[in-house]
Write a protein that holds these residues in place. Structure first.
Motif, PDB file in Angstrom:
ATOM      1  N   ALA A 230       0.846  -1.188   0.000  1.00  0.00           N
ATOM      2  CA  ALA A 230       0.000   0.000   0.000  1.00  0.00           C
ATOM      3  C   ALA A 230       0.882   1.238   0.000  1.00  0.00           C
ATOM      4  CB  ALA A 230      -0.923   0.006   1.222  1.00  0.00           C
ATOM      5  N   PRO A 231       0.390   2.352  -0.577  1.00  0.00           N
ATOM      6  CA  PRO A 231       1.203   3.569  -0.660  1.00  0.00           C
ATOM      7  C   PRO A 231       1.280   4.311   0.665  1.00  0.00           C
ATOM      8  CG  PRO A 231      -0.976   3.972  -1.562  1.00  0.00           C
ATOM      9  CD  PRO A 231      -0.923   2.510  -1.235  1.00  0.00           C
ATOM     10  N   VAL A 232       2.427   4.959   0.876  1.00  0.00           N
ATOM     11  CA  VAL A 232       2.631   5.832   2.027  1.00  0.00           C
ATOM     12  C   VAL A 232       2.987   7.206   1.480  1.00  0.00           C
ATOM     13  CG1 VAL A 232       4.043   6.298   4.061  1.00  0.00           C
ATOM     14  CG2 VAL A 232       3.403   3.942   3.498  1.00  0.00           C
ATOM     15  N   PHE A 233       2.274   8.238   1.924  1.00  0.00           N
ATOM     16  CA  PHE A 233       2.447   9.590   1.409  1.00  0.00           C
ATOM     17  C   PHE A 233       3.321  10.405   2.362  1.00  0.00           C
ATOM     18  CE2 PHE A 233      -1.352   7.811  -0.352  1.00  0.00           C
ATOM     19  CZ  PHE A 233      -1.354   8.229  -1.680  1.00  0.00           C
ATOM     20  N   ASP A 234       4.243  11.191   1.795  1.00  0.00           N
ATOM     21  CA  ASP A 234       5.110  12.013   2.627  1.00  0.00           C
ATOM     22  C   ASP A 234       4.433  13.330   2.977  1.00  0.00           C
ATOM     23  OD1 ASP A 234       5.313  13.655   0.387  1.00  0.00           O
ATOM     24  OD2 ASP A 234       7.351  13.028  -0.127  1.00  0.00           O
ATOM     25  N   ALA A 235       5.189  14.228   3.629  1.00  0.00           N
ATOM     26  CA  ALA A 235       4.612  15.484   4.115  1.00  0.00           C
ATOM     27  C   ALA A 235       4.081  16.357   2.989  1.00  0.00           C
ATOM     28  CB  ALA A 235       5.649  16.250   4.923  1.00  0.00           C
ATOM     29  N   SER A 236       4.604  16.201   1.774  1.00  0.00           N
ATOM     30  CA  SER A 236       4.144  17.007   0.639  1.00  0.00           C
ATOM     31  C   SER A 236       2.963  16.379  -0.091  1.00  0.00           C
ATOM     32  CB  SER A 236       5.299  17.200  -0.356  1.00  0.00           C
ATOM     33  OG  SER A 236       5.622  15.973  -0.997  1.00  0.00           O
ATOM     34  N   GLY A 237       2.533  15.203   0.367  1.00  0.00           N
ATOM     35  CA  GLY A 237       1.418  14.527  -0.287  1.00  0.00           C
ATOM     36  C   GLY A 237       1.817  13.622  -1.435  1.00  0.00           C
ATOM     37  N   THR A 238       3.111  13.401  -1.608  1.00  0.00           N
ATOM     38  CA  THR A 238       3.611  12.525  -2.667  1.00  0.00           C
ATOM     39  C   THR A 238       3.609  11.079  -2.192  1.00  0.00           C
ATOM     40  OG1 THR A 238       5.057  14.253  -3.539  1.00  0.00           O
ATOM     41  CG2 THR A 238       5.596  11.989  -4.145  1.00  0.00           C
ATOM     42  N   ALA A 239       3.197  10.175  -3.056  1.00  0.00           N
ATOM     43  CA  ALA A 239       3.263   8.737  -2.748  1.00  0.00           C
ATOM     44  C   ALA A 239       4.721   8.314  -2.892  1.00  0.00           C
ATOM     45  CB  ALA A 239       2.367   7.951  -3.686  1.00  0.00           C
ATOM     46  N   ALA A 240       5.494   8.552  -1.844  1.00  0.00           N
ATOM     47  CA  ALA A 240       6.944   8.394  -1.911  1.00  0.00           C
ATOM     48  C   ALA A 240       7.428   7.038  -1.423  1.00  0.00           C
ATOM     49  CB  ALA A 240       7.624   9.491  -1.087  1.00  0.00           C
ATOM     50  N   TYR A 241       6.605   6.334  -0.675  1.00  0.00           N
ATOM     51  CA  TYR A 241       7.002   5.065  -0.080  1.00  0.00           C
ATOM     52  C   TYR A 241       5.902   4.028  -0.273  1.00  0.00           C
ATOM     53  CZ  TYR A 241       9.874   8.447   2.509  1.00  0.00           C
ATOM     54  OH  TYR A 241      10.709   9.478   2.845  1.00  0.00           O
ATOM     55  N   GLU A 242       6.259   2.780  -0.039  1.00  0.00           N
ATOM     56  CA  GLU A 242       5.241   1.744   0.047  1.00  0.00           C
ATOM     57  C   GLU A 242       5.566   0.826   1.215  1.00  0.00           C
ATOM     58  OE1 GLU A 242       4.938  -0.704  -3.471  1.00  0.00           O
ATOM     59  OE2 GLU A 242       6.413  -2.133  -2.699  1.00  0.00           O
ATOM     60  N   VAL A 243       4.526   0.377   1.892  1.00  0.00           N
ATOM     61  CA  VAL A 243       4.684  -0.634   2.928  1.00  0.00           C
ATOM     62  C   VAL A 243       4.226  -1.948   2.317  1.00  0.00           C
ATOM     63  CG1 VAL A 243       2.394  -0.090   3.928  1.00  0.00           C
ATOM     64  CG2 VAL A 243       4.098  -1.338   5.275  1.00  0.00           C
ATOM     65  N   GLN A 244       5.045  -2.982   2.488  1.00  0.00           N
ATOM     66  CA  GLN A 244       4.765  -4.271   1.861  1.00  0.00           C
ATOM     67  C   GLN A 244       4.711  -5.360   2.926  1.00  0.00           C
ATOM     68  OE1 GLN A 244       7.594  -6.899  -0.657  1.00  0.00           O
ATOM     69  NE2 GLN A 244       6.595  -5.581  -2.161  1.00  0.00           N
ATOM     70  N   LEU A 245       3.762  -6.249   2.765  1.00  0.00           N
ATOM     71  CA  LEU A 245       3.571  -7.379   3.666  1.00  0.00           C
ATOM     72  C   LEU A 245       3.762  -8.661   2.870  1.00  0.00           C
ATOM     73  CD1 LEU A 245       2.643  -7.960   6.658  1.00  0.00           C
ATOM     74  CD2 LEU A 245       0.348  -8.321   5.699  1.00  0.00           C
ATOM     75  N   GLY A 246       4.456  -9.645   3.451  1.00  0.00           N
ATOM     76  CA  GLY A 246       4.760 -10.865   2.713  1.00  0.00           C
ATOM     77  C   GLY A 246       4.233 -12.132   3.349  1.00  0.00           C
ATOM     78  N   PRO A 247       2.956 -12.426   3.193  1.00  0.00           N
ATOM     79  CA  PRO A 247       2.422 -13.686   3.732  1.00  0.00           C
ATOM     80  C   PRO A 247       3.063 -14.927   3.109  1.00  0.00           C
ATOM     81  CG  PRO A 247       0.638 -12.151   3.273  1.00  0.00           C
ATOM     82  CD  PRO A 247       1.880 -11.569   2.654  1.00  0.00           C
ATOM     83  N   LEU A 248       3.289 -14.903   1.790  1.00  0.00           N
ATOM     84  CA  LEU A 248       3.845 -16.049   1.079  1.00  0.00           C
ATOM     85  C   LEU A 248       3.148 -17.347   1.478  1.00  0.00           C
ATOM     86  CD1 LEU A 248       7.662 -15.224   0.990  1.00  0.00           C
ATOM     87  CD2 LEU A 248       6.136 -15.459  -0.962  1.00  0.00           C
ATOM     88  N   ARG A 249       1.835 -17.330   1.317  1.00  0.00           N
ATOM     89  CA  ARG A 249       1.028 -18.487   1.691  1.00  0.00           C
ATOM     90  C   ARG A 249       0.469 -19.168   0.451  1.00  0.00           C
ATOM     91  NH1 ARG A 249      -3.249 -17.167   6.236  1.00  0.00           N
ATOM     92  NH2 ARG A 249      -3.726 -19.332   5.655  1.00  0.00           N
ATOM     93  N   ALA A 250       0.479 -20.497   0.482  1.00  0.00           N
ATOM     94  CA  ALA A 250       0.009 -21.276  -0.661  1.00  0.00           C
ATOM     95  C   ALA A 250      -1.504 -21.239  -0.793  1.00  0.00           C
ATOM     96  CB  ALA A 250       0.479 -22.722  -0.538  1.00  0.00           C
ATOM     97  N   SER A 251      -2.207 -20.909   0.291  1.00  0.00           N
ATOM     98  CA  SER A 251      -3.672 -20.828   0.221  1.00  0.00           C
ATOM     99  C   SER A 251      -4.178 -19.853   1.266  1.00  0.00           C
ATOM    100  CB  SER A 251      -4.305 -22.206   0.439  1.00  0.00           C
ATOM    101  OG  SER A 251      -3.989 -22.724   1.719  1.00  0.00           O
ATOM    102  N   THR A 252      -5.120 -19.001   0.858  1.00  0.00           N
ATOM    103  CA  THR A 252      -5.775 -18.065   1.777  1.00  0.00           C
ATOM    104  C   THR A 252      -7.247 -17.973   1.420  1.00  0.00           C
ATOM    105  OG1 THR A 252      -5.271 -16.180   0.321  1.00  0.00           O
ATOM    106  CG2 THR A 252      -3.716 -16.633   2.108  1.00  0.00           C
ATOM    107  N   THR A 253      -8.079 -17.829   2.441  1.00  0.00           N
ATOM    108  CA  THR A 253      -9.499 -17.602   2.212  1.00  0.00           C
ATOM    109  C   THR A 253      -9.726 -16.115   1.950  1.00  0.00           C
ATOM    110  OG1 THR A 253      -9.973 -17.168   4.543  1.00  0.00           O
ATOM    111  CG2 THR A 253     -10.040 -19.477   3.808  1.00  0.00           C
TER     112      THR A 253
END
Length: 302
Positions: A253-276
């Motif tokens: 998902a995007p993370v916006f800096d103080a100027s409102g720019t989408a400058a970063y992203e936070v990433q999550l890594g489940p790496l799961r073979a199956s999810t509901t």
């Protein structure tokens, strides 16, 4: 007779240094940092009074780390990784927010800066059961599809066009659809192909068991590149809304800096073979909450 062009004090400093090889690296970086134009290897070696082979070897390592950049036919200049060290510091709460995300989900998480040409990992928090496979702080990858998908809908039209045209021709329609979906949902999700799920699990488990720092750099790069290729199929709109059990690699998902720019992203890594669907929705909510908290932490006075 022409006077030596050796940088003032460079030879004397190396003579007194307890670690001459380290001193050579410092001298090379210092010289490049003060020059507005690229410097050829031969000129750099002459000015620092070091062997050309030594200068070439040091520059090759610095280039691989992104600290310097080779400009064809001209020489070397300071690279983005080194200039990025002077960027404004991240908010103090970043580590706590990422740690809370890993506790909530049990998965590893990263925060990355998105520059026009690359993605750079700034912070890594491992989950309780599995590390973030192969990704150390400072790791950089070229900013081309699908990397940076979570921020691209909020970047300039020029950056979007460069990102789209750099995608393989067979993936461009997918990349364009992904931008629309991410803008609508505020998150990008990726999965392996169905026949790659077992191999993804194997590679991730091997990296976790070995420990990313224990792998040789070239081997870690090869395994990480293979893992990225296997896990980079974007979810479609139908899959996001489906009740079907599906594999899930990463979401961001995007993370916006103080100027409102989408400058970063936070990433999550489940790496799961199956999810509901409920599990996927839980991951989506968690990464969005973390992204919102990071955006709030970037505002002045926070």
């Amino acid at each position: 007779m022409e006077q030596s062009s050796t940088a003032p004090g460079a030879t004397a400093d190396r003579d007194r240094s307890p670690s001459p090889p380290t001193r050579r690296v410092i001298d090379i970086v210092s010289l490049l940092a003060t020059e507005p134009e690229p410097i050829p290897v031969a000129v750099l070696a002459d000015r620092l009074d070091i062997a050309r082979a030594t200068a070439t070897a040091v520059l090759a390592e610095l280039d691989s780390a992104g600290w310097v950049v080779r400009v064809p036919q001209r020489g070397y200049r300071i690279g983005a990784a080194l200039t990025g060290l002077t960027d404004p510091p991240l908010p103090h709460g970043v580590g706590d927010i990422l740690a809370a995300l890993t506790t909530r989900t049990g998965c590893g998480a990263t925060l990355s800066r998105i520059d026009p040409d690359r993605l750079t990992v700034l912070d890594v928090r491992h989950g309780p059961d599995r590390v973030v496979p192969g990704i150390p702080v400072g790791h950089r990858i070229p900013l081309q599809f699908p990397a940076g998908a979570s921020v691209m809908p909020w970047r300039s039209a020029a950056e979007q066009n460069t990102w789209l045209t750099a995608a393989p021709e067979v993936e461009r329609r997918t990349a364009s659809a992904l931008l629309s979906l991410v803008r609508e949902r505020g998150v990008a999700l990726f999965r392996p192909r169905a026949d790659d799920t077992g191999l993804v699990d194997l590679l991730a488990d091997l990296l976790t068991a070995a420990g990313t720092e224990l792998l040789q750099s070239n081997l870690r790069t090869r395994v990480l590149r293979q893992l990225a290729e296997l896990t980079a199929r974007p979810f479609t709109r139908a899959e996001l809304d489906s009740d079907t059990v599906l594999p899930l690699s990463y979401l961001a998902a995007p993370v916006f800096d103080a100027s409102g720019t989408a400058a970063y992203e936070v990433q999550l890594g489940p790496l799961r073979a199956s999810t509901t669907k409920d599990e996927r929705d839980g991951y989506i909510a968690a990464v969005r909450d973390a992204a919102n908290a990071l955006t709030a932490a970037s505002k002045p006075g926070h």
